[in-house]
Design a protein around this motif. Structure first.
Motif, PDB file in Angstrom:
ATOM      1  N   MET A 237       3.193   0.772  -9.734  1.00 40.28           N
ATOM      2  CA  MET A 237       1.949   0.230  -9.213  1.00 40.28           C
ATOM      3  C   MET A 237       1.505  -0.957 -10.078  1.00 40.28           C
ATOM      4  O   MET A 237       1.560  -0.891 -11.307  1.00 40.28           O
ATOM      5  CB  MET A 237       0.870   1.308  -9.211  1.00 40.28           C
ATOM      6  CG  MET A 237      -0.468   0.844  -8.648  1.00 40.28           C
ATOM      7  SD  MET A 237      -1.721   2.155  -8.684  1.00 40.28           S
ATOM      8  CE  MET A 237      -1.994   2.288 -10.451  1.00 40.28           C
ATOM      9  N   HIS A 239      -1.263  -4.697 -10.021  1.00 40.26           N
ATOM     10  CA  HIS A 239      -2.233  -5.572  -9.349  1.00 40.26           C
ATOM     11  C   HIS A 239      -2.328  -6.858 -10.140  1.00 40.26           C
ATOM     12  O   HIS A 239      -2.565  -6.851 -11.344  1.00 40.26           O
ATOM     13  CB  HIS A 239      -3.598  -4.904  -9.271  1.00 40.26           C
ATOM     14  CG  HIS A 239      -4.680  -5.842  -8.786  1.00 40.26           C
ATOM     15  ND1 HIS A 239      -4.786  -6.230  -7.466  1.00 40.26           N
ATOM     16  CD2 HIS A 239      -5.663  -6.498  -9.452  1.00 40.26           C
ATOM     17  CE1 HIS A 239      -5.810  -7.073  -7.339  1.00 40.26           C
ATOM     18  NE2 HIS A 239      -6.355  -7.243  -8.526  1.00 40.26           N
ATOM     19  N   ASP A 244      -0.230  -7.351  -4.792  1.00 40.72           N
ATOM     20  CA  ASP A 244      -0.416  -5.951  -5.176  1.00 40.72           C
ATOM     21  C   ASP A 244       0.861  -5.170  -4.888  1.00 40.72           C
ATOM     22  O   ASP A 244       1.563  -5.453  -3.916  1.00 40.72           O
ATOM     23  CB  ASP A 244      -1.562  -5.308  -4.380  1.00 40.72           C
ATOM     24  CG  ASP A 244      -2.893  -5.984  -4.630  1.00 40.72           C
ATOM     25  OD1 ASP A 244      -3.393  -5.872  -5.756  1.00 40.72           O
ATOM     26  OD2 ASP A 244      -3.415  -6.631  -3.700  1.00 40.72           O
ATOM     27  N   VAL A 246       1.782  -1.112  -4.321  1.00 41.54           N
ATOM     28  CA  VAL A 246       1.240   0.235  -4.142  1.00 41.54           C
ATOM     29  C   VAL A 246       2.395   1.217  -4.098  1.00 41.54           C
ATOM     30  O   VAL A 246       3.394   0.980  -3.409  1.00 41.54           O
ATOM     31  CB  VAL A 246       0.405   0.327  -2.847  1.00 41.54           C
ATOM     32  CG1 VAL A 246      -0.004   1.771  -2.555  1.00 41.54           C
ATOM     33  CG2 VAL A 246      -0.823  -0.570  -2.946  1.00 41.54           C
ATOM     34  N   TRP A 248       3.515   5.206  -3.337  1.00 36.08           N
ATOM     35  CA  TRP A 248       3.163   6.490  -2.699  1.00 36.08           C
ATOM     36  C   TRP A 248       4.236   7.495  -3.060  1.00 36.08           C
ATOM     37  O   TRP A 248       5.410   7.298  -2.734  1.00 36.08           O
ATOM     38  CB  TRP A 248       3.060   6.316  -1.191  1.00 36.08           C
ATOM     39  CG  TRP A 248       2.621   7.564  -0.457  1.00 36.08           C
ATOM     40  CD1 TRP A 248       1.401   8.156  -0.496  1.00 36.08           C
ATOM     41  CD2 TRP A 248       3.418   8.327   0.453  1.00 36.08           C
ATOM     42  NE1 TRP A 248       1.376   9.261   0.328  1.00 36.08           N
ATOM     43  CE2 TRP A 248       2.607   9.388   0.927  1.00 36.08           C
ATOM     44  CE3 TRP A 248       4.726   8.225   0.921  1.00 36.08           C
ATOM     45  CZ2 TRP A 248       3.073  10.338   1.835  1.00 36.08           C
ATOM     46  CZ3 TRP A 248       5.191   9.176   1.821  1.00 36.08           C
ATOM     47  CH2 TRP A 248       4.365  10.211   2.272  1.00 36.08           C
ATOM     48  N   SER A 270       2.721  -4.853   4.456  1.00 34.31           N
ATOM     49  CA  SER A 270       3.283  -5.395   3.225  1.00 34.31           C
ATOM     50  C   SER A 270       4.308  -6.471   3.544  1.00 34.31           C
ATOM     51  O   SER A 270       4.786  -6.597   4.672  1.00 34.31           O
ATOM     52  CB  SER A 270       3.945  -4.274   2.411  1.00 34.31           C
ATOM     53  OG  SER A 270       5.023  -3.721   3.142  1.00 34.31           O
ATOM     54  N   ASP A 347      -4.514  -2.448   0.179  1.00 33.16           N
ATOM     55  CA  ASP A 347      -5.533  -1.449  -0.126  1.00 33.16           C
ATOM     56  C   ASP A 347      -4.830  -0.115  -0.366  1.00 33.16           C
ATOM     57  O   ASP A 347      -4.334   0.508   0.578  1.00 33.16           O
ATOM     58  CB  ASP A 347      -6.530  -1.339   1.022  1.00 33.16           C
ATOM     59  CG  ASP A 347      -7.725  -0.459   0.684  1.00 33.16           C
ATOM     60  OD1 ASP A 347      -7.509   0.669   0.205  1.00 33.16           O
ATOM     61  OD2 ASP A 347      -8.864  -0.898   0.913  1.00 33.16           O
ATOM     62  N   GLN A 348      -4.798   0.322  -1.606  1.00 34.06           N
ATOM     63  CA  GLN A 348      -4.075   1.553  -1.937  1.00 34.06           C
ATOM     64  C   GLN A 348      -4.646   2.762  -1.204  1.00 34.06           C
ATOM     65  O   GLN A 348      -3.895   3.601  -0.699  1.00 34.06           O
ATOM     66  CB  GLN A 348      -4.131   1.798  -3.447  1.00 34.06           C
ATOM     67  CG  GLN A 348      -3.486   3.114  -3.862  1.00 34.06           C
ATOM     68  CD  GLN A 348      -3.451   3.286  -5.353  1.00 34.06           C
ATOM     69  OE1 GLN A 348      -2.677   2.614  -6.035  1.00 34.06           O
ATOM     70  NE2 GLN A 348      -4.270   4.193  -5.882  1.00 34.06           N
ATOM     71  N   HIS A 352      -2.404   5.066   1.264  1.00 35.43           N
ATOM     72  CA  HIS A 352      -2.233   6.483   0.951  1.00 35.43           C
ATOM     73  C   HIS A 352      -2.777   7.359   2.074  1.00 35.43           C
ATOM     74  O   HIS A 352      -2.159   8.387   2.425  1.00 35.43           O
ATOM     75  CB  HIS A 352      -2.927   6.815  -0.369  1.00 35.43           C
ATOM     76  CG  HIS A 352      -2.148   6.393  -1.571  1.00 35.43           C
ATOM     77  ND1 HIS A 352      -2.442   6.823  -2.846  1.00 35.43           N
ATOM     78  CD2 HIS A 352      -1.062   5.574  -1.697  1.00 35.43           C
ATOM     79  CE1 HIS A 352      -1.583   6.297  -3.699  1.00 35.43           C
ATOM     80  NE2 HIS A 352      -0.750   5.521  -3.024  1.00 35.43           N
TER      81      HIS A 352
END
Length: 383
Positions: A237, A239, A244, A246, A248, A270, A347-348, A352
């Motif tokens: 992860m 930023h 960004d 992310v 999961w 993405s 936006d994480q 998620h």
């Protein structure tokens, strides 16, 4: 004694030529071999051999089958061996759309000719073009960069694979005239994007020395393990101002219907995403996710380690066993959801929530009337 061989890959031809030129200048006695594949669909390639000052040879070569594999096997390897006793360094200047892994594994295979020693795989990048090209969804055939007849790959797909396989990334200091050099803003964005896509790969920016290419040989099995879905070194992860990443990571199975319905949304959020996952109705199969510029590829890569008898584990590569140990749980073994998405403004929490909603609830039965993945995965397995 073996001669060092370095591959230089990259869709950006001018940047690649600048890196090759610098290698030839900095290594006295070095030779570069390049195959121009613009006419490969007709079985014709043009081979050029040059040093820092002159073109030594330029020959049109007709191959029985017009493909990169034939070019490497039937012409590149014989030429490398031909010049092995004459050069201090052999530079393989790959055609724009060639992904370096197959070439590296041919040149650097442990049973290959002992006169050759693969010492590195460099990918050259244009700082101004790279952040845009990694978002482009055109087919190579649409822009005239296909590497064989029927080449169905996408520009962004090839660029991502060139970046992720390399032992080092190089952004040349100056571009050949009349092309302008990148400005500081382009360079900073390029460095930022590369830091997300390949955070563990060294990057030589303008003013930096080139990576060493005359030392010990690299292990092609280790290079392959870095990009193999079962053992890939996926980014963490992160930023930064423009990008960004992310991650999961879960240890519950996915409902095939809900995950299939979410695929397009997930891919378009993405620029680049990849990883491994498992479906509730296919508990023994390690599935790979690979998406770039909105184009998704799903592949069945074989069984999870937990689905194999322990007697078979000794035949599994060490990198695979180490990766499995990091994800191992008593209930599921190495079965895991591990997806990594990179892009601007991700936006994480939203990602998620989208993916968590695809997970099978603890007491939810696997009720799949029709498996939406069957046509893709079962067709690939049959083929």
């Amino acid at each position: 004694m073996s001669v060092p061989v370095v591959l230089v890959a990259g869709l950006h031809g001018a940047a690649r030529a600048a890196v090759v030129d610098r290698l030839l200048r900095e290594h006295s006695g070095a030779l570069a071999i390049h195959h121009d594949l613009r006419q490969i669909t007709g079985g014709l390639v043009v081979r050029t051999v040059r040093d820092a000052g002159v073109v030594r040879e330029q020959v049109a070569v007709r191959l029985e089958h017009g493909c990169v594999t034939c070019t490497v096997r039937l012409d590149l390897i014989p030429q490398l061996l031909r010049y092995a006793g004459q050069a201090s360094l052999l530079v393989v200047d790959l055609w724009d759309a060639v992904e370096p892994q197959s070439v590296a594994e041919t040149v650097g295979h442990p049973e290959a000719d002992p006169d050759l020693r693969l010492t590195g795989v460099l990918t050259a990048l244009d700082a101004e073009l790279m952040p845009t090209d990694i978002c482009r969804g055109e087919l190579l055939s649409e822009i005239g960069k296909q590497a064989a007849a029927g080449d169905g790959r996408y520009l962004a797909e090839v660029l991502a694979h060139q970046i992720e396989y390399a032992t080092a990334l190089v952004v040349p200091e100056t571009m050949p005239a009349p092309l302008p050099s990148a400005d500081e803003e382009d360079l900073e964005l390029c460095r930022e994007v590369l830091g997300h896509l390949a955070p563990m790969t060294p990057v030589a920016m303008p003013g930096d020395p080139l990576p060493a290419v005359t030392g010990p040989g690299v292990c092609v099995h280790e290079l392959a393990a870095r990009v193999d879905p079962a053992s890939a070194q996926l980014p963490c992860m992160a930023h930064t101002p423009a990008v960004d990443t992310v991650v999961w990571h879960r240890a519950r199975p996915l409902h095939p219907g809900r995950f299939f319905d979410a695929m397009d949304d997930l891919a378009t959020r993405s620029v680049r995403s990849r990883g491994r996952f498992w479906l509730a109705n296919r508990p023994d199969r390690l599935l790979a996710w690979d998406a770039v510029a909105g184009i998704v590829s799903i592949e069945d890569t074989g069984p999870w380690l937990a689905a194999l008898p322990e007697t078979a584990w000794e035949d599994v590569p060490l990198a695979r066993r180490l990766a499995a140990s990091l994800d191992w749980t008593p209930e599921h073994g190495d079965r895991v959801q591990h997806l990594v998405l990179t892009g601007p403004g991700l936006d994480q929490d939203e990602i998620h929530a989208l993916l968590d909603g695809c997970l099978l609830a603890p007491d939810e039965p696997v009720t799949v009337v029709e498996d939406p993945f069957a046509e893709l995965l079962d067709r690939d397995a049959a083929g």
